[in-house]
Scaffold this active site. Structure first.
Site, short mmCIF file in Angstrom:
data_model
loop_
_atom_site.label_atom_id
_atom_site.label_comp_id
_atom_site.label_asym_id
_atom_site.label_seq_id
_atom_site.Cartn_x
_atom_site.Cartn_y
_atom_site.Cartn_z
N HIS A 15 -5.85 -29.57 5.66
CA HIS A 15 -6.48 -28.24 5.70
C HIS A 15 -5.44 -27.13 5.52
O HIS A 15 -4.82 -26.70 6.49
CB HIS A 15 -7.20 -28.06 7.05
CG HIS A 15 -8.46 -28.84 7.15
ND1 HIS A 15 -9.69 -28.32 6.80
CD2 HIS A 15 -8.68 -30.11 7.51
CE1 HIS A 15 -10.61 -29.24 6.96
NE2 HIS A 15 -10.03 -30.35 7.40
N CYS B 74 -10.47 -31.33 2.09
CA CYS B 74 -11.02 -32.33 3.00
C CYS B 74 -12.31 -32.93 2.43
O CYS B 74 -12.24 -33.63 1.43
CB CYS B 74 -11.21 -31.74 4.40
SG CYS B 74 -11.51 -33.01 5.63
N GLU C 246 -5.89 -24.09 5.13
CA GLU C 246 -6.33 -22.82 5.73
C GLU C 246 -5.95 -22.71 7.20
O GLU C 246 -6.03 -21.63 7.78
CB GLU C 246 -7.85 -22.66 5.56
CG GLU C 246 -8.73 -23.59 6.40
CD GLU C 246 -8.91 -24.99 5.82
OE1 GLU C 246 -8.09 -25.40 4.98
OE2 GLU C 246 -9.87 -25.68 6.23
N SER D 203 -22.21 2.04 18.43
CA SER D 203 -22.11 1.33 19.71
C SER D 203 -20.80 1.67 20.42
O SER D 203 -20.60 1.27 21.55
CB SER D 203 -22.13 -0.18 19.44
OG SER D 203 -20.95 -0.54 18.75
N GLY D 204 -19.92 2.38 19.72
CA GLY D 204 -18.58 2.60 20.29
C GLY D 204 -17.61 1.56 19.77
O GLY D 204 -16.40 1.72 19.88
N GLY D 205 -18.13 0.47 19.20
CA GLY D 205 -17.26 -0.60 18.68
C GLY D 205 -16.72 -0.24 17.30
O GLY D 205 -17.20 0.69 16.64
N VAL D 206 -15.74 -1.02 16.89
CA VAL D 206 -15.05 -0.68 15.64
C VAL D 206 -15.95 -0.83 14.41
O VAL D 206 -15.91 0.00 13.50
CB VAL D 206 -13.72 -1.49 15.50
CG1 VAL D 206 -13.98 -2.98 15.48
CG2 VAL D 206 -12.94 -1.09 14.27
N ASP D 207 -16.83 -1.84 14.40
CA ASP D 207 -17.62 -2.08 13.18
C ASP D 207 -18.57 -0.92 12.87
O ASP D 207 -18.58 -0.40 11.75
CB ASP D 207 -18.44 -3.39 13.31
CG ASP D 207 -17.56 -4.58 13.61
OD1 ASP D 207 -16.34 -4.49 13.37
OD2 ASP D 207 -18.08 -5.61 14.08
N SER D 208 -19.38 -0.54 13.86
CA SER D 208 -20.33 0.53 13.57
C SER D 208 -19.59 1.85 13.33
O SER D 208 -20.02 2.67 12.52
CB SER D 208 -21.36 0.67 14.70
OG SER D 208 -20.74 1.01 15.92
N SER D 209 -18.45 2.04 14.00
CA SER D 209 -17.72 3.30 13.82
C SER D 209 -17.15 3.40 12.40
O SER D 209 -17.25 4.44 11.76
CB SER D 209 -16.56 3.40 14.82
OG SER D 209 -17.03 3.24 16.13
#
Ligand code: XMP
Length: 510
Positions: free
Chosen positions: A170, A80, A172, A224-230
């Site tokens: 595009h 583009c 993508e 935090s209980g979230g996937v990233d920090s875990s």
């Protein structure tokens, strides 16, 4: 040596998507601002993609880069604006299109000898989104694909010594049916990528790098209980074992039983984790506060205070680890000067703590973080859980937050989420929750008049939380959940369903 494609970001909304698509081909890539190509540190680079942009290439302040220099060394694909910049810089012409071209189009002509278009047939659907159009190509460039309205839908540089391709559409975007094929043709066929990037290879190289960087140092990480920090914690634990201490702060506004259950999960994973119940402090500081931004600020500041105190009770800690992921970093980059959202993972804590920052997932997309979690052997319920905001239920209670309101919301939320799980709908939505509204309404239960609270159910589909659509949940399911909430949750007599998309609404109500 890490083989990679560099994506130069000119500020398009879909730059991240280009990165995701390339990664889906098991090819490592990095998105960098248009003016930050890593000259001098080019090890492993095999090709360059120029993204789209909201700007016009002929504007005085248009974002530019030295395309000739890049194309002398690497194959370059312009998408583009990237294609327009390429054509414009090399001597072609770009003008405002008579009308904005947006949406589906079909390729009417395809040069089947062009390596970029190998395996793509005329009739393939592509997605257009542009206000400018290329009206003439530079010398030595030839058109390789057209649509009914766009003559130069794709072009190729036929000069000696440079390798450039441009596409006005595009590839993508999901709606470009031949998009993955085109990106594969570029990355694999033209750049020669070996497609060896995988969760396992990421774990192996990251664990080795972490051991080298951290040595015998101690690291602290906030869960935090979230996937990233875990996932970040389990990865670090694999690299440095008990030299990682995790702190899980309960601000009192998590989901029902979440703190206890997740803490147990972490212990089962062998993490060295300390759970801290700081809910009294959070509720005391939030008393009487109704403004959403102030609520967020108070929770952020309290979290930092509690975490900082706990972290400094660990002796000789040198590093703060965070589960920051790639979209957090990209969202915070602000190429065009518009900050979409200052993500809480990126600011605040590190400045306060005076520790070195360790972010092992900072180059991964969410789906890749999940793949890494699976490859690390983490339980599926921790990996596939919905995103949940850092300030927790506080941003789902409109108005003042109290323990009593949190308890009501936890019950309603539990019924909704458990219902989604029981009906096999949980994994079909990106995120779901209940919002406690600051209104009461009249109802009738048995022979009694009631005057109680209303709640709104919110469930959205999304791929990255940047845009979201309300989830089209079955009526029967919503009827069942509504019934159960009104029957079981004391103080609620009305249930609504939020049917707004993002944009213009946001996923959370505050
Ligand atoms: P919005 O409401 O901006 O949310 O559409 C987009 C995504 O971000 C989550 N969210 C947060 N996550 N801290 C977080 O960790 C926050 O302060 C925060 N605010 C929103 C939201 O749940 C959704 O997934």
């Amino acid at each position: 040596m890490q083989e990679k494609i560099i994506i130069l970001d000119f500020g398009s909304q879909t730059t991240q998507l280009i990165g995701r698509r390339v990664r889906e081909l098991n090819i490592y890539c990095e998105i960098v601002p248009y003016n930050k190509f890593p000259y001098g540190n080019e090890e492993g680079i095999i090709g360059v993609i120029l993204s789209g942009s909201p700007l016009s290439v002929y504007d005085k302040d248009a974002f530019r880069t030295d395309i000739t220099r890049l194309a002398a060394k690497y194959p370059v694909l312009g998408i583009c604006y990237g294609a327009q910049l390429m054509a414009f810089t090399m001597g072609g012409n770009v003008e405002p299109a008579p009308s904005r071209e947006y949406g589906r189009a079909r390729l009417s002509y395809v040069d089947d000898a062009c390596p970029l278009l190998s395996g793509i047939e005329p009739g393939a659907q592509v997605w257009m989104s542009h206000g400018d159009t290329i009206t003439s190509l530079p010398d030595h460039f030839k058109v390789v694909a057209s649509t009914a309205d766009v003559r130069f839908a794709a072009f190729e540089d036929c000069s000696e010594g440079t390798q450039m391709w441009g596409v006005q559409f595009h590839p993508e975007v999901y709606h470009s049916e031949c998009g993955m094929q085109l990106l594969r043709n570029f990355a694999v066929g033209i750049c020669g990528a070996s497609q060896s990037w995988s969760a396992e290879s990421f774990i192996e190289s990251t664990v080795a790098e972490l051991r080298e960087t951290l040595g015998d140092d101690k690291v602290v990480l906030g869960l935090s209980g979230g996937v990233d920090s875990s996932v970040a914690a389990v990865l670090l634990n694999r690299a440095i074992g008990d030299r990682l201490t995790c702190i899980f702060v309960d601000h009192g506004m998590l989901r029902k039983d979440e703190f206890r259950n997740v803490l147990r999960d972490y212990e089962c994973l062998g993490l060295n984790v300390k759970g801290v119940d700081a809910s009294n402090k959070f509720f005391a500081d939030l008393a009487g506060v109704t403004d959403p931004e102030r609520k967020r600020k108070i929770i952020g500041a309290d979290f930092i205070e509690v975490f900082d105190k706990e972290a400094h009770s660990i002796r000789d800690v040198r590093w703060l680890a965070q589960g920051t992921i790639y979209p957090d970093c990209i969202e915070s980059l602000s190429i065009t000067g518009t900050v979409i959202k200052s993500h809480h993972n990126v600011g605040g804590l590190p400045e306060k703590m005076n520790l070195k920052l360790c972010e092992p997932l900072r180059l991964l997309f969410k789906d890749e973080v999940r793949a890494v979690g699976r490859a690390l052997g983490m339980p599926e319920h921790l990996i596939s859980r919905h995103p949940f905001p850092g300030p927790g239920l506080a941003v789902r209670i409109l108005g003042e937050v109290t323990r009593e309101k949190v308890a009501v919301l936890q019950e309603a939320d539990h019924i909704f989420i458990q219902g989604l799980r029981d009906s096999g709908l949980y994994d079909k939505v990106w995120q779901a929750g209940v919002i406690l509204l600051p209104v009461q309404s009249v109802g009738v239960m048995g022979d009694e008049r009631t005057y109680e609270r209303a709640v709104a159910l919110r469930a959205v589909t999304s791929t990255d939380a940047m845009t979201a659509d309300w989830a089209h949940l079955p009526y029967e399911f919503m009827a069942k959940v509504s019934n159960e909430i009104i029957n079981k949750v004391r103080g609620v007599n009305r249930v609504c369903y939020d049917i707004s998309s993002k944009p213009p609404a946001t996923i959370e109500w505050e």
